[in-house]
Enzyme design. Structure first.
Site, PDB file in Angstrom:
ATOM      1  N   SER A  79      22.452  -4.917  37.261  1.00 36.09           N
ATOM      2  CA  SER A  79      22.195  -6.132  38.451  1.00 36.09           C
ATOM      3  C   SER A  79      23.600  -6.087  39.383  1.00 36.09           C
ATOM      4  O   SER A  79      24.734  -5.843  38.909  1.00 36.09           O
ATOM      5  CB  SER A  79      22.156  -7.425  37.709  1.00 36.09           C
ATOM      6  N   TYR A 106      24.915 -13.522  31.342  1.00 34.87           N
ATOM      7  CA  TYR A 106      24.283 -12.551  32.057  1.00 34.87           C
ATOM      8  C   TYR A 106      24.974 -11.526  32.863  1.00 34.87           C
ATOM      9  O   TYR A 106      24.891 -10.499  32.742  1.00 34.87           O
ATOM     10  CB  TYR A 106      23.039 -13.468  33.043  1.00 34.87           C
TER      11      TYR A 106
END
Length: 258
Positions: A148, A162
């Site tokens: 990501s 995350y």
């Protein structure tokens, strides 16, 4: 050259492939000629995805809970028991948690790190015997870990575990790429930016926030299924056979801008 991106004859696993970005990737690989196995925690989601994906080619489903080492082990055992080669693994299944810093709980770490980091590692480790019979030096097994942009730069997201997990999978992918280079296995990371998935539902539902997000993306739009599937098809095809240890942003220029 016309067959440079052809995946005919390949079998691919896409974890979390029944929904969202995983579904986009799975459909792209199927349309490129691969037989694709998709996983999800829910049997109903697997069945629905296989029915829909089968319209485009060859699809199969497996129910798998990657939130524990036991669940990952069960998936590995099932894949080995098939007795067939596995040429491609897309570690796409992911988990996130968002809350303000002062309220971010300790419980929001273990599950996120398990699914986003430990599960991909464990799956690669457990499937090594299968990989070693599935690839060659000219046509290696392909492992793609979905990272990501949030793991490569600071985004305005209160998703601390995350972001940390994605930074971890980026680095782990490079470690594995070096470790497995002489085993006819490539390991690369694709770093998506903002796509129309469940994770961005709250942004897309608010016109002001959506406009702000588009201003944040140099290309001025969210990614599409073709964008993410295309990057994965490249890495999995003959065109990507000599690429390993790479981090490929698919983000409309977000990382280039910062």
């Amino acid at each position: 050259m016309k067959n440079l991106f052809d995946l005919t004859g390949k079998t691919a696993l896409v974890t979390g492939g029944a929904n969202g970005m995983g579904r986009m990737i799975a459909q792209g690989l199927i349309e490129a000629g691969a037989h694709v196995i998709v996983t999800s925690r829910k049997e109903t989601d697997v069945a629905e995805a296989v029915a829909a994906l089968s319209q485009f080619g060859s699809a199969e489903g497996m129910t798998a809970d990657l939130s524990s080492a036991e669940g990952v082990g069960a998936l590995s055992t099932a894949l080995i028991a098939r007795g067939k080669p596995l040429h491609i693994v897309i570690n796409n299944a992911g988990r996130t948690f968002g809350a303000p810093l002062a309220e971010f709980p300790d419980t929001a770490w273990s599950g996120v790190m398990m699914v986003n980091v430990q599960a991909p590692f464990t799956l690669v480790r457990d499937l090594l015997p299968l990989f070693k019979t599935s690839g060659t030096a000219e046509d290696p097994v392909r492992i793609i870990n979905i990272g990501s942009v949030a793991g490569a730069r600071v985004e305005n997201l209160p998703a601390y575990s995350y972001a940390a997990s994605k930074a971890a999978i980026h680095h782990l992918s490079k470690v594995l790429a070096i470790e497995l280079a002489d085993e006819a296995i490539t390991v690369n990371t694709v770093l998506p930016g903002y796509f129309p998935t469940k994770m961005t539902t709250h942004i897309r539902a608010d016109d002001d926030r959506l406009a702000e997000l588009r201003d944040h993306i140099p290309m001025g739009r969210m990614g599409t299924a073709d964008d993410i599937a295309g990057a994965c098809i490249f890495l999995c095809s003959r065109a990507g056979a000599y690429v390993t240890g790479a981090q490929i942003p698919v983000d409309g220029g977000v990382l280039a801008g910062g």
